[in-house]
Design a protein around this motif. Structure first.
Motif, short mmCIF file in Angstrom:
data_model
loop_
_atom_site.label_atom_id
_atom_site.label_comp_id
_atom_site.label_asym_id
_atom_site.label_seq_id
_atom_site.Cartn_x
_atom_site.Cartn_y
_atom_site.Cartn_z
N MET A 90 0.84 -1.19 0.00
CA MET A 90 0.00 0.00 0.00
C MET A 90 0.88 1.24 0.00
O MET A 90 1.84 1.34 0.79
CB MET A 90 -0.92 0.03 1.22
CG MET A 90 -1.94 1.17 1.16
SD MET A 90 -3.13 1.14 2.52
CE MET A 90 -2.18 1.96 3.83
N LEU A 91 0.57 2.18 -0.89
CA LEU A 91 1.24 3.47 -0.96
C LEU A 91 0.37 4.48 -0.24
O LEU A 91 -0.81 4.63 -0.54
CB LEU A 91 1.46 3.87 -2.41
CG LEU A 91 2.23 2.85 -3.27
CD1 LEU A 91 2.31 3.32 -4.71
CD2 LEU A 91 3.62 2.60 -2.70
N LEU A 92 0.96 5.18 0.72
CA LEU A 92 0.21 6.04 1.63
C LEU A 92 0.62 7.50 1.46
O LEU A 92 1.82 7.82 1.38
CB LEU A 92 0.48 5.60 3.07
CG LEU A 92 -0.17 6.39 4.21
CD1 LEU A 92 -1.69 6.36 4.11
CD2 LEU A 92 0.28 5.81 5.56
N GLY A 93 -0.38 8.38 1.40
CA GLY A 93 -0.09 9.81 1.28
C GLY A 93 -1.26 10.64 1.76
O GLY A 93 -2.24 10.13 2.31
N HIS A 94 -1.16 11.95 1.53
CA HIS A 94 -2.28 12.84 1.90
C HIS A 94 -2.45 13.92 0.85
O HIS A 94 -1.48 14.36 0.22
CB HIS A 94 -2.06 13.45 3.29
CG HIS A 94 -0.85 14.32 3.43
ND1 HIS A 94 -0.87 15.68 3.18
CD2 HIS A 94 0.42 14.03 3.82
CE1 HIS A 94 0.33 16.19 3.41
NE2 HIS A 94 1.14 15.21 3.78
N SER A 95 -3.69 14.34 0.68
CA SER A 95 -4.04 15.31 -0.35
C SER A 95 -4.06 16.74 0.16
O SER A 95 -4.05 17.68 -0.64
CB SER A 95 -5.42 14.97 -0.94
OG SER A 95 -6.40 14.89 0.09
N ASP A 96 -4.10 16.95 1.46
CA ASP A 96 -4.23 18.30 1.99
C ASP A 96 -2.87 18.97 2.19
O ASP A 96 -1.84 18.31 2.31
CB ASP A 96 -5.01 18.30 3.31
CG ASP A 96 -4.35 17.45 4.40
OD1 ASP A 96 -3.79 16.38 4.06
OD2 ASP A 96 -4.41 17.83 5.57
N THR A 97 -2.89 20.31 2.21
CA THR A 97 -1.71 21.10 2.50
C THR A 97 -2.07 22.11 3.60
O THR A 97 -3.23 22.23 4.01
CB THR A 97 -1.21 21.88 1.27
OG1 THR A 97 -2.09 22.98 1.00
CG2 THR A 97 -1.12 20.98 0.05
N VAL A 98 -1.08 22.88 4.02
CA VAL A 98 -1.30 23.88 5.07
C VAL A 98 -1.61 25.26 4.50
O VAL A 98 -1.80 26.21 5.26
CB VAL A 98 -0.06 23.99 5.99
CG1 VAL A 98 0.24 22.67 6.65
CG2 VAL A 98 1.15 24.52 5.23
N PHE A 99 -1.69 25.38 3.17
CA PHE A 99 -1.79 26.70 2.55
C PHE A 99 -3.23 27.06 2.18
O PHE A 99 -3.89 26.31 1.47
CB PHE A 99 -0.92 26.73 1.29
CG PHE A 99 0.52 26.43 1.56
CD1 PHE A 99 1.33 27.38 2.18
CD2 PHE A 99 1.07 25.21 1.23
CE1 PHE A 99 2.67 27.11 2.44
CE2 PHE A 99 2.40 24.93 1.48
CZ PHE A 99 3.21 25.88 2.10
N ASN A 175 -1.16 -6.12 4.40
CA ASN A 175 -0.14 -5.78 3.41
C ASN A 175 1.22 -6.30 3.84
O ASN A 175 1.51 -6.46 5.03
CB ASN A 175 -0.07 -4.26 3.24
CG ASN A 175 -1.23 -3.72 2.43
OD1 ASN A 175 -1.30 -3.90 1.22
ND2 ASN A 175 -2.17 -3.06 3.11
N ASP A 176 2.06 -6.55 2.86
CA ASP A 176 3.44 -6.92 3.16
C ASP A 176 4.27 -5.71 3.55
O ASP A 176 5.28 -5.84 4.25
CB ASP A 176 4.07 -7.62 1.94
CG ASP A 176 3.41 -8.96 1.66
OD1 ASP A 176 3.67 -9.91 2.42
OD2 ASP A 176 2.64 -9.05 0.70
N ALA A 177 3.86 -4.54 3.08
CA ALA A 177 4.55 -3.30 3.44
C ALA A 177 3.66 -2.12 3.13
O ALA A 177 2.81 -2.17 2.23
CB ALA A 177 5.87 -3.17 2.68
N ILE A 351 2.55 -3.84 10.58
CA ILE A 351 2.91 -3.88 9.16
C ILE A 351 4.22 -3.12 8.97
O ILE A 351 4.33 -1.96 9.38
CB ILE A 351 1.81 -3.25 8.29
CG1 ILE A 351 0.45 -3.87 8.59
CG2 ILE A 351 2.16 -3.38 6.81
CD1 ILE A 351 0.38 -5.37 8.42
N PRO A 352 5.23 -3.71 8.35
CA PRO A 352 6.47 -2.98 8.09
C PRO A 352 6.20 -1.73 7.25
O PRO A 352 5.48 -1.80 6.25
CB PRO A 352 7.33 -3.98 7.32
CG PRO A 352 6.76 -5.32 7.64
CD PRO A 352 5.29 -5.11 7.85
#
Length: 397
Positions: A90-99, A175-177, A351-352
């Motif tokens: 699984m690739l993890l991220g976020h869509s929000d910013t502080v601006f 997930n494996d990672a 999960i690693p």
């Protein structure tokens, strides 16, 4: 990372690198498009414009995309695709910013030598775009021997009141990672351990009195907390990675009234749960007594982030990443950091997890936030090959 070193053999002979080099202009054009979209955490509509873009882009890559609507923040996006083998990443991220809205119009993305500046470039639009191009690179070489590749892009990473944490935990399981697409450190390090964070509130209850006529009848809540602040500062233990920071103090109403109420907000950070528990006990011990007789304290806390320790499984992922980087012609080191991030929630589920797998960048949240153009191809190649290696390792088990 040296720009020229990233372009010498054997890296140029690698098919993934060659594909990414051919797509660099496309990456930069798409980065400019997404950086031009405001995505302030508290602006639900603007964040959802970014989520709309992500949904359309991932649909083109044949991901099955769903969205989890949130009342106060933008939608969380979950996308997955199946292959013809085993292994789950699984690739993890976020869509929000502080601006806030309007920032991208005031400061559009620009190039300054090797730096690409713009609001959200480093944190973290370049990162989740790198994840998309890593998948495209794997497609380009015909790699499909995996069970499952997923993206989870949450919309509330930059704020204190989180709604996505249960989703991060549940989506991580099995997930494996989990690979977090935050930018690499400014020196190119990936992140292999993070501190856990506890947030505390201490309230002092004293007794009000006229400060001129009969101050001796007052019990000064602010003075009582001032003593506690000094004691809290003494709990800092840099050698063992323990930090305590008093961030907010408020109290009192008027200068001529002995204040009967004051409040502190502070935090503690440590690399292990044991140290967080120990420092919490020390904090409560401090508030068992008062330097100002007649002032009583109420102390509460909540754990904002769990620690992300460098487990043997994470160390194995770190070594795998370092070997791939060496094959690509550069070095990667694993770093421990006091900053908190969503990878810790995956790690807490057993999960690693690795963090800092986006392009190299820095100065997040400020007017000079940037990523390095020269790092884009090498870091996406590293990410793509790491996904491939994790899947291949899963097949051998």
């Amino acid at each position: 990372m040296q720009p020229l070193k990233n372009r010498v053999c054997p890296i140029m002979a690698d098919p993934i690198v060659e594909f990414l080099e051919s797509r660099l202009d496309s990456y930069l054009a798409e980065l400019q498009s997404v950086v031009s979209l405001d995505a302030y955490s508290y602006d639900r509509d603007d964040v959802n414009h970014v989520v709309d873009w992500l949904e359309a882009r991932l649909n083109k890559l044949n991901f099955q995309v769903s969205r989890q609507s949130q009342e106060h923040t933008g939608d969380n996006l979950i996308a997955s695709r199946t292959g013809n083998g085993v292994g789950r990443v699984m690739l993890l991220g976020h869509s929000d910013t502080v601006f806030p809205r309007g920032t991208t119009a005031q400061r559009p993305m620009i190039f300054q030598g090797d730096k690409i500046l713009g609001p959200g470039t480093c944190d973290m639009k370049a990162g989740w775009l790198a994840g998309i191009y890593a998948v495209e690179a794997l497609d380009a070489i015909g790699f499909d021997t995996y069970e499952h590749i997923a993206f989870l892009i949450v919309s509330d990473e930059e704020v204190d009141e989180r709604y996505s944490i249960p989703l991060i935990k549940s989506a991580s399981r099995g997930n494996d990672a989990v690979l977090t697409l935050e930018a690499a450190r400014e020196n190119g390090d990936i992140v292999v351990a993070r501190k856990g964070v506890r947030s505390y509130t201490a309230e002092a209850h004293g007794h009000a009195a006229h400060s001129g006529v009969e101050p001796e009848k007052g019990r000064n809540a602010i003075v009582a907390l001032a003593h506690q602040i000094i004691a809290l500062e003494k709990l800092n233990d840099p050698a063992n990675g323990i930090t305590v920071n008093v961030g907010v103090i408020d109290g009192g109403r008027l200068r001529n009234v002995v204040p009967d109420y004051a409040r502190l907000r502070f935090e503690a950070r440590a690399f292990t749960q044991h140290d967080l528990d120990r420092i919490t006990n020390d904090i409560f011990s401090i508030f068992e007594s008062s330097a100002v007789p007649g002032v009583n304290f109420d102390v509460t806390y909540e754990q904002i982030h769990p620690p992300m320790p460098r487990t043997p499984e994470i160390a194995a992922l770190e070594a795998m990443t370092q070997n791939i980087a060496k094959e690509l012609g550069f070095e990667v080191k694993g770093a421990r950091t006091g900053g908190a991030a969503d990878a810790a929630f995956a790690a807490a589920e057993g999960i690693p997890a690795l963090d800092g797998l986006g392009p190299i960048g820095g100065l997040d949240h400020g007017p000079d936030e940037y990523i390095l153009r020269s790092s884009i191809v090498p870091r996406i190649a590293l990410l793509a090959k790491l996904i491939q290696a994790i899947m291949e390792s899963a097949q051998k088990r």
